[in-house]
Design a protein around this motif. Structure first.
Motif, PDB file in Angstrom:
ATOM      1  N   GLN A 108       2.740   3.392 -13.170  1.00 14.44           N
ATOM      2  CA  GLN A 108       4.088   3.884 -13.447  1.00 14.44           C
ATOM      3  C   GLN A 108       5.193   3.036 -12.819  1.00 14.44           C
ATOM      4  OE1 GLN A 108       4.678   6.372 -15.653  1.00 14.44           O
ATOM      5  NE2 GLN A 108       2.470   6.210 -16.000  1.00 14.44           N
ATOM      6  N   GLY A 109       4.830   2.017 -12.055  1.00 12.13           N
ATOM      7  CA  GLY A 109       5.824   1.107 -11.490  1.00 12.13           C
ATOM      8  C   GLY A 109       6.675   1.689 -10.382  1.00 12.13           C
ATOM      9  N   GLN A 110       6.224   2.765  -9.788  1.00 16.30           N
ATOM     10  CA  GLN A 110       6.973   3.408  -8.701  1.00 16.30           C
ATOM     11  C   GLN A 110       6.533   2.807  -7.363  1.00 16.30           C
ATOM     12  OE1 GLN A 110       9.510   5.843  -9.723  1.00 16.30           O
ATOM     13  NE2 GLN A 110       8.826   4.591 -11.452  1.00 16.30           N
ATOM     14  N   THR A 111       6.980   1.590  -7.108  1.00 12.85           N
ATOM     15  CA  THR A 111       6.501   0.828  -5.953  1.00 12.85           C
ATOM     16  C   THR A 111       7.173   1.211  -4.642  1.00 12.85           C
ATOM     17  OG1 THR A 111       8.032  -0.962  -6.495  1.00 12.85           O
ATOM     18  CG2 THR A 111       5.769  -1.132  -7.360  1.00 12.85           C
ATOM     19  N   GLY A 112       8.089   2.159  -4.685  1.00 21.56           N
ATOM     20  CA  GLY A 112       8.652   2.678  -3.439  1.00 21.56           C
ATOM     21  C   GLY A 112       7.640   3.499  -2.669  1.00 21.56           C
ATOM     22  N   THR A 113       6.623   3.984  -3.355  1.00 23.43           N
ATOM     23  CA  THR A 113       5.520   4.690  -2.704  1.00 23.43           C
ATOM     24  C   THR A 113       4.580   3.617  -2.175  1.00 23.43           C
ATOM     25  OG1 THR A 113       5.756   6.505  -4.275  1.00 23.43           O
ATOM     26  CG2 THR A 113       3.689   6.384  -3.031  1.00 23.43           C
ATOM     27  N   HIS A 114       4.501   3.502  -0.864  1.00 24.06           N
ATOM     28  CA  HIS A 114       3.756   2.400  -0.251  1.00 24.06           C
ATOM     29  C   HIS A 114       2.335   2.782   0.128  1.00 24.06           C
ATOM     30  CE1 HIS A 114       7.858   0.597   1.002  1.00 24.06           C
ATOM     31  NE2 HIS A 114       7.525   0.262  -0.234  1.00 24.06           N
ATOM     32  N   VAL A 115       1.454   1.799   0.102  1.00 21.30           N
ATOM     33  CA  VAL A 115       0.079   1.957   0.568  1.00 21.30           C
ATOM     34  C   VAL A 115       0.025   1.323   1.945  1.00 21.30           C
ATOM     35  CG1 VAL A 115      -2.341   1.399   0.165  1.00 21.30           C
ATOM     36  CG2 VAL A 115      -0.816   1.812  -1.779  1.00 21.30           C
ATOM     37  N   GLY A 116      -0.205   2.152   2.956  1.00 16.99           N
ATOM     38  CA  GLY A 116      -0.213   1.628   4.310  1.00 16.99           C
ATOM     39  C   GLY A 116      -1.585   1.601   4.935  1.00 16.99           C
ATOM     40  N   CYS A 117      -2.324   2.687   4.828  1.00 16.04           N
ATOM     41  CA  CYS A 117      -3.579   2.778   5.570  1.00 16.04           C
ATOM     42  C   CYS A 117      -4.774   3.193   4.719  1.00 16.04           C
ATOM     43  CB  CYS A 117      -3.410   3.776   6.715  1.00 16.04           C
ATOM     44  SG  CYS A 117      -3.129   5.473   6.157  1.00 16.04           S
ATOM     45  N   ASP A 118      -4.530   3.857   3.595  1.00 17.36           N
ATOM     46  CA  ASP A 118      -5.595   4.397   2.744  1.00 17.36           C
ATOM     47  C   ASP A 118      -6.448   5.450   3.435  1.00 17.36           C
ATOM     48  OD1 ASP A 118      -5.123   3.129   0.302  1.00 17.36           O
ATOM     49  OD2 ASP A 118      -6.237   1.336   0.906  1.00 17.36           O
ATOM     50  N   THR A 119      -5.991   5.977   4.548  1.00 14.67           N
ATOM     51  CA  THR A 119      -6.769   6.984   5.267  1.00 14.67           C
ATOM     52  C   THR A 119      -5.959   8.230   5.609  1.00 14.67           C
ATOM     53  OG1 THR A 119      -6.262   5.974   7.399  1.00 14.67           O
ATOM     54  CG2 THR A 119      -8.303   5.263   6.304  1.00 14.67           C
ATOM     55  N   SER A 120      -4.778   8.364   5.025  1.00 16.79           N
ATOM     56  CA  SER A 120      -3.915   9.531   5.247  1.00 16.79           C
ATOM     57  C   SER A 120      -3.378   9.604   6.672  1.00 16.79           C
ATOM     58  CB  SER A 120      -4.673  10.816   4.892  1.00 16.79           C
ATOM     59  OG  SER A 120      -3.803  11.917   4.906  1.00 16.79           O
ATOM     60  N   GLN A 121      -3.268   8.472   7.336  1.00 14.18           N
ATOM     61  CA  GLN A 121      -2.795   8.454   8.721  1.00 14.18           C
ATOM     62  C   GLN A 121      -1.337   8.052   8.878  1.00 14.18           C
ATOM     63  OE1 GLN A 121      -4.881   9.428  11.358  1.00 14.18           O
ATOM     64  NE2 GLN A 121      -6.148  10.019   9.629  1.00 14.18           N
ATOM     65  N   CYS A 122      -0.822   7.187   7.974  1.00 12.13           N
ATOM     66  CA  CYS A 122       0.480   6.568   8.243  1.00 12.13           C
ATOM     67  C   CYS A 122       1.670   7.242   7.580  1.00 12.13           C
ATOM     68  CB  CYS A 122       0.445   5.089   7.885  1.00 12.13           C
ATOM     69  SG  CYS A 122       0.514   4.740   6.115  1.00 12.13           S
ATOM     70  N   GLY A 123       1.490   7.909   6.456  1.00 12.94           N
ATOM     71  CA  GLY A 123       2.589   8.594   5.794  1.00 12.94           C
ATOM     72  C   GLY A 123       3.467   7.730   4.911  1.00 12.94           C
TER      73      GLY A 123
ATOM     74  N   LYS B  39       0.537  13.359   0.931  1.00 13.97           N
ATOM     75  CA  LYS B  39       0.171  11.954   1.087  1.00 13.97           C
ATOM     76  C   LYS B  39      -0.594  11.549  -0.171  1.00 13.97           C
ATOM     77  CE  LYS B  39       0.441  11.954   6.054  1.00 13.97           C
ATOM     78  NZ  LYS B  39      -0.245  11.809   7.337  1.00 13.97           N
ATOM     79  N   SER B  40       0.040  10.716  -0.961  1.00 13.83           N
ATOM     80  CA  SER B  40      -0.513  10.398  -2.281  1.00 13.83           C
ATOM     81  C   SER B  40      -1.754   9.525  -2.229  1.00 13.83           C
ATOM     82  CB  SER B  40       0.557   9.753  -3.160  1.00 13.83           C
ATOM     83  OG  SER B  40       1.022   8.541  -2.609  1.00 13.83           O
ATOM     84  N   CYS B  41      -2.086   8.979  -1.051  1.00  9.02           N
ATOM     85  CA  CYS B  41      -3.332   8.211  -0.938  1.00  9.02           C
ATOM     86  C   CYS B  41      -4.529   9.140  -0.761  1.00  9.02           C
ATOM     87  CB  CYS B  41      -3.259   7.237   0.241  1.00  9.02           C
ATOM     88  SG  CYS B  41      -3.422   8.011   1.867  1.00  9.02           S
ATOM     89  N   ASN B  42      -4.228  10.421  -0.602  1.00 10.87           N
ATOM     90  CA  ASN B  42      -5.266  11.400  -0.326  1.00 10.87           C
ATOM     91  C   ASN B  42      -5.373  12.448  -1.438  1.00 10.87           C
ATOM     92  OD1 ASN B  42      -7.253  12.195   1.531  1.00 10.87           O
ATOM     93  ND2 ASN B  42      -5.936  13.776   2.377  1.00 10.87           N
ATOM     94  N   MET B  43      -4.810  12.122  -2.598  1.00  9.43           N
ATOM     95  CA  MET B  43      -4.796  13.065  -3.706  1.00  9.43           C
ATOM     96  C   MET B  43      -5.137  12.322  -4.988  1.00  9.43           C
ATOM     97  SD  MET B  43      -1.611  15.509  -4.705  1.00  9.43           S
ATOM     98  CE  MET B  43      -1.937  17.067  -5.480  1.00  9.43           C
ATOM     99  N   LEU B  44      -5.962  12.924  -5.800  1.00  9.02           N
ATOM    100  CA  LEU B  44      -6.286  12.332  -7.086  1.00  9.02           C
ATOM    101  C   LEU B  44      -5.129  12.538  -8.053  1.00  9.02           C
ATOM    102  CD1 LEU B  44      -9.985  13.513  -7.435  1.00  9.02           C
ATOM    103  CD2 LEU B  44      -9.178  11.204  -6.858  1.00  9.02           C
ATOM    104  N   ALA B  45      -4.889  11.547  -8.883  1.00 11.69           N
ATOM    105  CA  ALA B  45      -3.813  11.649  -9.868  1.00 11.69           C
ATOM    106  C   ALA B  45      -4.019  12.856 -10.772  1.00 11.69           C
ATOM    107  CB  ALA B  45      -3.736  10.366 -10.684  1.00 11.69           C
ATOM    108  N   LEU B  46      -5.261  13.118 -11.164  1.00  5.69           N
ATOM    109  CA  LEU B  46      -5.539  14.225 -12.073  1.00  5.69           C
ATOM    110  C   LEU B  46      -5.236  15.590 -11.462  1.00  5.69           C
ATOM    111  CD1 LEU B  46      -8.772  12.968 -13.850  1.00  5.69           C
ATOM    112  CD2 LEU B  46      -6.452  13.152 -14.803  1.00  5.69           C
ATOM    113  N   GLN B  47      -5.135  15.671 -10.155  1.00  9.32           N
ATOM    114  CA  GLN B  47      -4.749  16.924  -9.509  1.00  9.32           C
ATOM    115  C   GLN B  47      -3.286  17.261  -9.797  1.00  9.32           C
ATOM    116  OE1 GLN B  47      -6.498  15.598  -5.545  1.00  9.32           O
ATOM    117  NE2 GLN B  47      -6.765  17.824  -5.425  1.00  9.32           N
ATOM    118  N   CYS B  48      -2.552  16.302 -10.317  1.00 13.08           N
ATOM    119  CA  CYS B  48      -1.129  16.498 -10.611  1.00 13.08           C
ATOM    120  C   CYS B  48      -0.867  16.811 -12.077  1.00 13.08           C
ATOM    121  CB  CYS B  48      -0.337  15.265 -10.192  1.00 13.08           C
ATOM    122  SG  CYS B  48      -0.379  15.023  -8.414  1.00 13.08           S
TER     123      CYS B  48
END
Length: 156
Positions: free
Chosen positions: A31-46, A58-67
């Motif tokens: 979707q090109g929403q690059t303001g959402t950053h990937v920092g740790c991939d472990t739900s630690q950084c926010g 924390k979107s690194c800890n949620m499946l897209a289909l859950q939305c």
């Protein structure tokens, strides 16, 4: 592949995604929403915090289909008619950022704090609730200040 339809920053989007696709990857890569950053991939950084139905996750800890069928808001969806959201403006005016990497997640978390605590939001609560958001550049002083200023504007 599964068809995913959701509301993203006020518009309906549909796309085919693999069942294992994380929300952060869907937002950034599909979707090109690059303001959402990937920092740790472990739900630690926010750094990847977005709102799902108005609640910060924390979107690194949620499946897209859950939305599916839900409302997702990223930092890109906050500004209205070219005007920054009050929390974005507060971060800008109070130097609540340095490198900026954590800023989108901080802002999204801050808005959720204000929505839950309203005018009762105080410094101790802000500091406690920011424990799930890591900033490697600042001492958090200006981030806390920006959140409290933004909260005053949002609750006025």
């Amino acid at each position: 592949m599964t068809r995913l339809t959701l509301e993203l920053n006020g518009r309906t989007v549909s796309d085919d995604v693999e069942d294992r696709t994380l929300l952060v990857d869907f937002l950034r890569a599909r979707q090109g929403q690059t303001g959402t950053h990937v920092g740790c991939d472990t739900s630690q950084c926010g750094a990847c915090v977005v709102h799902v139905d108005g609640i910060s996750v924390k979107s690194c800890n949620m499946l897209a289909l859950q939305c599916a069928g839900r409302k997702v808001t990223t930092v890109e969806g906050l500004a209205q008619d070219g005007a920054l959201h009050p929390m974005q403006q507060a971060f800008h005016e109070n130097h609540g950022l340095q490198c900026g990497f954590c800023t989108p997640g901080m802002i999204m978390s801050a808005i959720d704090m204000v929505e839950r605590h309203g005018a009762a939001l105080d410094e101790a609560t802000v500091r406690h609730e920011l424990e799930g958001n890591i900033c490697r550049c600042t001492g958090y002083e200006n981030i806390v200040k920006a959140i409290l200023v933004g909260a005053k504007v949002m609750t006025a």
